[in-house]
Write a protein that holds these residues in place. Structure first.
Motif, PDB file in Angstrom:
ATOM      1  N   LEU A 185       0.830  -1.211   0.000  1.00  0.00           N
ATOM      2  CA  LEU A 185       0.000   0.000   0.000  1.00  0.00           C
ATOM      3  C   LEU A 185       0.865   1.262   0.000  1.00  0.00           C
ATOM      4  O   LEU A 185       0.630   2.202  -0.777  1.00  0.00           O
ATOM      5  CB  LEU A 185      -0.925   0.014   1.218  1.00  0.00           C
ATOM      6  CG  LEU A 185      -2.071  -0.991   1.249  1.00  0.00           C
ATOM      7  CD1 LEU A 185      -2.743  -0.992   2.619  1.00  0.00           C
ATOM      8  CD2 LEU A 185      -3.100  -0.653   0.161  1.00  0.00           C
ATOM      9  N   LEU A 186       1.867   1.292   0.858  1.00  0.00           N
ATOM     10  CA  LEU A 186       2.670   2.507   1.021  1.00  0.00           C
ATOM     11  C   LEU A 186       3.634   2.723  -0.140  1.00  0.00           C
ATOM     12  O   LEU A 186       3.837   3.860  -0.577  1.00  0.00           O
ATOM     13  CB  LEU A 186       3.442   2.438   2.338  1.00  0.00           C
ATOM     14  CG  LEU A 186       2.584   2.385   3.603  1.00  0.00           C
ATOM     15  CD1 LEU A 186       3.459   2.192   4.842  1.00  0.00           C
ATOM     16  CD2 LEU A 186       1.732   3.643   3.748  1.00  0.00           C
ATOM     17  N   ALA A 187       4.227   1.647  -0.643  1.00  0.00           N
ATOM     18  CA  ALA A 187       5.196   1.787  -1.732  1.00  0.00           C
ATOM     19  C   ALA A 187       4.544   2.322  -2.996  1.00  0.00           C
ATOM     20  O   ALA A 187       5.219   2.947  -3.827  1.00  0.00           O
ATOM     21  CB  ALA A 187       5.855   0.445  -2.014  1.00  0.00           C
ATOM     22  N   ALA A 188       3.246   2.114  -3.150  1.00  0.00           N
ATOM     23  CA  ALA A 188       2.541   2.562  -4.346  1.00  0.00           C
ATOM     24  C   ALA A 188       2.027   3.993  -4.239  1.00  0.00           C
ATOM     25  O   ALA A 188       1.523   4.549  -5.218  1.00  0.00           O
ATOM     26  CB  ALA A 188       1.368   1.621  -4.636  1.00  0.00           C
ATOM     27  N   SER A 189       2.144   4.606  -3.061  1.00  0.00           N
ATOM     28  CA  SER A 189       1.579   5.940  -2.859  1.00  0.00           C
ATOM     29  C   SER A 189       2.569   7.029  -3.252  1.00  0.00           C
ATOM     30  O   SER A 189       3.702   7.060  -2.784  1.00  0.00           O
ATOM     31  CB  SER A 189       1.184   6.125  -1.391  1.00  0.00           C
ATOM     32  OG  SER A 189       0.586   7.395  -1.189  1.00  0.00           O
ATOM     33  N   ARG A 190       2.144   7.930  -4.129  1.00  0.00           N
ATOM     34  CA  ARG A 190       2.946   9.091  -4.537  1.00  0.00           C
ATOM     35  C   ARG A 190       2.068  10.340  -4.433  1.00  0.00           C
ATOM     36  O   ARG A 190       1.121  10.476  -5.195  1.00  0.00           O
ATOM     37  CB  ARG A 190       3.434   8.957  -5.997  1.00  0.00           C
ATOM     38  CG  ARG A 190       4.278   7.743  -6.261  1.00  0.00           C
ATOM     39  CD  ARG A 190       5.683   7.893  -5.646  1.00  0.00           C
ATOM     40  NE  ARG A 190       6.539   6.808  -6.079  1.00  0.00           N
ATOM     41  CZ  ARG A 190       6.564   5.595  -5.534  1.00  0.00           C
ATOM     42  NH1 ARG A 190       5.777   5.345  -4.505  1.00  0.00           N
ATOM     43  NH2 ARG A 190       7.352   4.653  -5.986  1.00  0.00           N
ATOM     44  N   PRO A 191       2.332  11.226  -3.523  1.00  0.00           N
ATOM     45  CA  PRO A 191       3.366  11.188  -2.495  1.00  0.00           C
ATOM     46  C   PRO A 191       3.005  10.227  -1.363  1.00  0.00           C
ATOM     47  O   PRO A 191       1.919   9.644  -1.366  1.00  0.00           O
ATOM     48  CB  PRO A 191       3.400  12.636  -1.993  1.00  0.00           C
ATOM     49  CG  PRO A 191       1.995  13.112  -2.200  1.00  0.00           C
ATOM     50  CD  PRO A 191       1.529  12.471  -3.487  1.00  0.00           C
ATOM     51  N   LEU A 192       3.920  10.101  -0.389  1.00  0.00           N
ATOM     52  CA  LEU A 192       3.680   9.245   0.764  1.00  0.00           C
ATOM     53  C   LEU A 192       3.705  10.091   2.033  1.00  0.00           C
ATOM     54  O   LEU A 192       4.769  10.493   2.497  1.00  0.00           O
ATOM     55  CB  LEU A 192       4.742   8.153   0.854  1.00  0.00           C
ATOM     56  CG  LEU A 192       4.698   7.284   2.123  1.00  0.00           C
ATOM     57  CD1 LEU A 192       3.354   6.582   2.250  1.00  0.00           C
ATOM     58  CD2 LEU A 192       5.846   6.285   2.134  1.00  0.00           C
TER      59      LEU A 192
END
Length: 277
Positions: A120-127
């Motif tokens: 979930l987090l690695a795919a979020s831009r931005p984080l």
């Protein structure tokens, strides 16, 4: 008493509890030394809930009723290991942290939740990475290293109305997930920010101290890591280890771009002579 509390907490790990039931669980953990000898009415008063809620809580854990749960609590209290003899306060605090890390290592034998959170987090831009008050240094620590391999990490370490503005900005920029680090004494603004993020459509991953934390019910993935409570101020060894384990899993989720960014950073650091070794 601390070890008794940890054993009581184990009863609730993995259980899907309502907010009312989490209040009961939290009260039992906080008052572990005497919880085994309280009636359902006394537990209800302690937690600020109704007596039927205590009965439903026990049944949600798989017991026939509160008396069956109380028998289990008494068994845990009577079987709790005694404190090591001949050790001073500082030694006991450090040994307790070693025990927390051992328990965390055992839980990581089943790393499904960590891997799900990492995806979930690695795919979020931005984080966005939320951490207020005591959690702010840990959010900054995670953000410092995460920014070396992920292009837009935004550490949210100050509250007030500006916090919600920054959440709105992250969402408008395309963020789909948020990491929330929420540690005792659970800042009200952190809990509200998690709820605001969920309402805005974020997937929320929470690093917190237990499965009965106030943010557990609103997070998509909860990564519990015990906090040390034997000194005047809490020790966050467990949550820091969990944060770095999570970041490792995030790197594993996107190995090629992560490796490329690491190589670019090392080349830049060498060119600018940043480090002495």
């Amino acid at each position: 008493m601390v070890r008794t509390a940890e054993r009581v907490l184990d009863l609730f790990q993995g259980a899907r509890l309502t907010p009312t039931q989490r209040r009961i669980a939290h009260s039992l953990v906080e008052h572990a030394a005497k919880a085994a000898y309280l009636s359902a009415a006394e537990v209800a008063e302690l937690a600020g809930v109704s007596q039927p809620s205590v009965t439903r809580f026990a049944m949600a854990l798989g017991y026939s009723g509160y008396p069956a749960l109380r028998r289990e609590l008494r068994a845990l209290a009577s079987d709790a290991p005694s404190e090591p003899a001949g050790e001073n306060t500082m030694q006991r605090a450090v040994l307790a942290e070693a025990d927390h890390l051992r328990r965390l290592a055992e839980e990581l034998q089943r790393p499904d939740d960590v891997r799900r959170a990492a995806d979930l987090l690695a795919a979020s831009r931005p984080l966005p990475v939320l951490g207020l008050r005591a959690a702010a240094p840990l959010a900054a620590y995670f953000g410092y290293f995460a920014a070396k391999v992920f292009p837009d990490v935004r550490v949210l370490d100050s509250g007030g109305t500006g916090l919600h503005d920054r959440l709105d900005q992250a969402r408008a920029a395309g963020a789909g997930a948020m990491l929330a680090i929420v540690l005792p004494r659970y800042p009200r603004e952190s809990v509200e920010a998690v709820r605001e993020a969920k309402a805005a459509g974020f997937a929320v991953v929470a690093i917190t101290d237990s499965a009965v934390s106030p943010v557990a019910g609103d997070a998509d993935v909860v990564l519990p890591a015990a906090v040390g409570t034997r000194l005047v101020f809490d020790l966050h060894t467990g949550p820091m280890a969990m944060a770095m384990v999570l970041l490792e899993a995030m790197c594993d989720a996107a190995p090629e771009p992560v490796q490329r960014r690491l190589e670019e950073f090392e080349a830049s650091a060498a060119r600018r002579n940043i480090f002495t070794a």
